[in-house]
Design a protein around this motif. Structure first.
Motif, mmCIF file in Angstrom:
data_model
loop_
_atom_site.group_PDB
_atom_site.id
_atom_site.type_symbol
_atom_site.label_atom_id
_atom_site.label_comp_id
_atom_site.label_asym_id
_atom_site.label_seq_id
_atom_site.Cartn_x
_atom_site.Cartn_y
_atom_site.Cartn_z
ATOM 1 N N HIS A 142 -3.991 0.148 -2.408
ATOM 2 C CA HIS A 142 -3.513 -1.161 -1.977
ATOM 3 C C HIS A 142 -3.296 -1.992 -3.238
ATOM 4 O O HIS A 142 -4.257 -2.367 -3.908
ATOM 5 C CB HIS A 142 -4.528 -1.813 -1.046
ATOM 6 C CG HIS A 142 -4.729 -1.068 0.236
ATOM 7 N ND1 HIS A 142 -4.180 -1.479 1.430
ATOM 8 C CD2 HIS A 142 -5.397 0.082 0.508
ATOM 9 C CE1 HIS A 142 -4.510 -0.630 2.390
ATOM 10 N NE2 HIS A 142 -5.247 0.332 1.855
ATOM 11 N N ILE A 184 0.202 5.824 0.306
ATOM 12 C CA ILE A 184 -0.699 6.958 0.457
ATOM 13 C C ILE A 184 -0.040 8.136 -0.238
ATOM 14 O O ILE A 184 1.088 8.515 0.101
ATOM 15 C CB ILE A 184 -0.972 7.296 1.933
ATOM 16 C CG1 ILE A 184 -1.612 6.099 2.642
ATOM 17 C CG2 ILE A 184 -1.886 8.521 2.045
ATOM 18 C CD1 ILE A 184 -1.779 6.302 4.136
ATOM 19 N N THR A 216 2.736 2.966 6.782
ATOM 20 C CA THR A 216 1.653 3.312 5.857
ATOM 21 C C THR A 216 0.299 2.940 6.447
ATOM 22 O O THR A 216 -0.670 3.698 6.336
ATOM 23 C CB THR A 216 1.875 2.621 4.501
ATOM 24 O OG1 THR A 216 3.163 2.997 3.988
ATOM 25 C CG2 THR A 216 0.805 3.007 3.502
ATOM 26 N N ARG A 251 -8.817 3.918 -2.173
ATOM 27 C CA ARG A 251 -9.659 4.673 -1.239
ATOM 28 C C ARG A 251 -9.292 6.141 -1.311
ATOM 29 O O ARG A 251 -8.122 6.504 -1.139
ATOM 30 C CB ARG A 251 -9.425 4.206 0.200
ATOM 31 C CG ARG A 251 -9.930 2.838 0.546
ATOM 32 C CD ARG A 251 -9.796 2.617 2.047
ATOM 33 N NE ARG A 251 -10.578 3.603 2.791
ATOM 34 C CZ ARG A 251 -10.215 4.118 3.965
ATOM 35 N NH1 ARG A 251 -9.077 3.783 4.530
ATOM 36 N NH2 ARG A 251 -10.992 4.991 4.569
ATOM 37 N N ALA A 269 -5.362 6.338 -0.796
ATOM 38 C CA ALA A 269 -4.675 5.130 -0.336
ATOM 39 C C ALA A 269 -4.875 4.066 -1.398
ATOM 40 O O ALA A 269 -6.010 3.786 -1.803
ATOM 41 C CB ALA A 269 -5.230 4.660 1.003
ATOM 42 N N LEU A 282 -9.147 9.292 0.634
ATOM 43 C CA LEU A 282 -9.133 9.518 2.074
ATOM 44 C C LEU A 282 -9.718 10.880 2.423
ATOM 45 O O LEU A 282 -9.589 11.838 1.651
ATOM 46 C CB LEU A 282 -7.701 9.419 2.603
ATOM 47 C CG LEU A 282 -7.031 8.057 2.438
ATOM 48 C CD1 LEU A 282 -5.618 8.089 2.997
ATOM 49 C CD2 LEU A 282 -7.841 6.958 3.106
ATOM 50 N N ALA A 301 0.819 -1.215 0.000
ATOM 51 C CA ALA A 301 0.000 0.000 0.000
ATOM 52 C C ALA A 301 0.853 1.265 0.000
ATOM 53 O O ALA A 301 1.979 1.282 0.504
ATOM 54 C CB ALA A 301 -0.913 0.004 1.225
ATOM 55 N N GLU A 330 -2.764 5.545 7.214
ATOM 56 C CA GLU A 330 -4.138 5.408 6.725
ATOM 57 C C GLU A 330 -5.129 5.461 7.880
ATOM 58 O O GLU A 330 -6.190 6.092 7.785
ATOM 59 C CB GLU A 330 -4.297 4.103 5.941
ATOM 60 C CG GLU A 330 -5.661 3.957 5.298
ATOM 61 C CD GLU A 330 -5.737 2.796 4.325
ATOM 62 O OE1 GLU A 330 -6.833 2.580 3.763
ATOM 63 O OE2 GLU A 330 -4.727 2.104 4.105
ATOM 64 N N ASP A 378 -8.469 8.202 8.944
ATOM 65 C CA ASP A 378 -9.821 7.721 9.231
ATOM 66 C C ASP A 378 -10.338 8.161 10.599
ATOM 67 O O ASP A 378 -11.511 7.914 10.914
ATOM 68 C CB ASP A 378 -9.856 6.188 9.143
ATOM 69 C CG ASP A 378 -9.802 5.688 7.710
ATOM 70 O OD1 ASP A 378 -10.235 6.441 6.812
ATOM 71 O OD2 ASP A 378 -9.327 4.569 7.485
#
Length: 362
Positions: A171, A29, A260, A179, A169, A181, A27, A264, A268
């Motif tokens: 993966h 970001i 990482t 995603r 993000a 963010l 992953a 993430e 959130d």
């Protein structure tokens, strides 16, 4: 109906967490920034693509009337044509184009990937191809254009970040996940050390050594992979690696993987902790400096100046061993910029930005 004029722009990017992870299927970001590359074009009556590239003092001509052969190393403008043709795009119309941007070139801010993203988007728009509206499709075609076509060692982070924009993000494992963010980030100071770097050489060295380290650890711990939790058994196997480069690079890859995930999780949380974000950036930089060894004395001086002037954290940006760094400076932004500039860097104050887009004309 084909437009007479067409303008496309796309952003550069900062890698917040996860350098040298995407080509291992891990992953990352990344954040798109408001330094952009723009391709503007006017339709021609023939099938020639003529491109003026004033930023690099170059020009290119591509005849769509026949096969397109490569005439230079990493011939991205031509490779996009070949990739899109193989993928079914109807490229029949000539254009006079100008390519211009303010993304630092060959400096870790994804200028070459931005060029590929913008050019793929331009050609798809020019062809009336519906994939032009899908940033993920544009990103994949740009990755093919820049990396797969020339069998380079890079990954997909830059193409997806530039195409999608914002903070994302990504993966890269199975299943592949993207995603967008939550983004309450303030301004950054992005600075070019003006030290030239060898992106493909750095990527190739790290990639090859980590892969060999994986093979050697598996002799002791069958089934070990880069997503495996770090158990005492794995730690012991890593410590017994004979090659110092394999050992430090594998350790750095696993540390970055875990940083990482922490980054993430921070995005959130209900209330974004800017101070902790800055500290995490610093932790990521320490891994890149000490384990992957991608920093330089000048980059270190730039980061030290930024932190001393009030930045909350910062790190080297991109493949490393030169190029750019950035500092998170939601406060004292101008002061941080002046301090980094005083070290001899070319400085930009940047914010996050949207992804590739077709601009209005006329």
């Amino acid at each position: 109906m084909i437009a007479e004029e067409l303008v496309v722009s796309t952003p550069g990017r900062m890698c917040l967490f996860g350098e040298h992870q995407d080509y291992f299927g891990l992953a990352v970001i990344a954040a798109a920034v408001d330094l952009r590359l723009t391709i503007s074009g006017r339709r021609r009556p023939d099938r020639l693509l003529r491109l003026d590239l004033p930023d690099v003092r170059d020009a290119e001509e591509i005849d769509l009337g026949g096969p397109v052969a490569y005439t230079r190393e990493r011939d991205y403008l031509k490779s996009a044509v070949n990739v899109l043709r193989r993928r079914g795009a109807a490229l029949r119309t000539g254009w006079d184009c100008r390519v211009h941007g303010d993304i630092p070139i060959n400096a870790g801010a994804a200028s070459s990937s931005a060029l590929c993203v913008a050019w793929v988007k331009f050609l798809l728009e020019a062809a009336g191809d519906p994939r032009a509206a899908d940033p993920n499709a544009v990103a994949e075609l740009a990755f093919e254009t820049e990396v797969s076509e020339f069998r380079e060692p890079g990954g997909r982070m830059d193409h997806y970040s530039s195409a999608r924009g914002g903070v994302v993000a990504i993966h890269f494992g199975e299943p592949f996940r993207l995603r967008d963010l939550p983004n309450t980030l303030g301004p950054f100071v992005l600075a070019d050390s003006q030290e030239k770097k060898d992106t493909t050489g750095t990527l190739g060295f790290i990639k090859n050594h980590v892969r060999r380290a994986l093979e050697n650890v598996r002799r002791t711990v069958p089934g070990f992979n880069l997503r495996s939790p770090v158990t005492p058994e794995i730690e012991s196997a890593v410590e017994r690696l004979d090659c110092p480069d394999e050992k430090r690079l594998l350790k750095g890859t696993l540390l970055t993987r875990d940083l990482t995930a922490r980054g993430e999780a921070l995005f959130d949380e209900p209330s974004f902790d800017h101070e902790r974000f800055g500290r995490l950036l610093g932790s990521q930089h320490e891994v890149l400096r000490d384990s992957l060894r991608t920093s330089t004395p000048k980059i270190e001086a730039m980061l030290s100046a930024a932190l001393g002037a009030g930045a909350l954290g910062g790190k080297i940006n991109g493949s490393g061993q030169g190029g750019t760094m950035f500092a998170y400076a939601p406060r004292d932004t101008e002061r941080v910029a002046r301090a980094v500039e005083g070290v001899g860097a070319k400085v930009h104050i940047v914010r996050t930005d949207e992804g590739v887009r077709r601009e209005r004309t006329g």
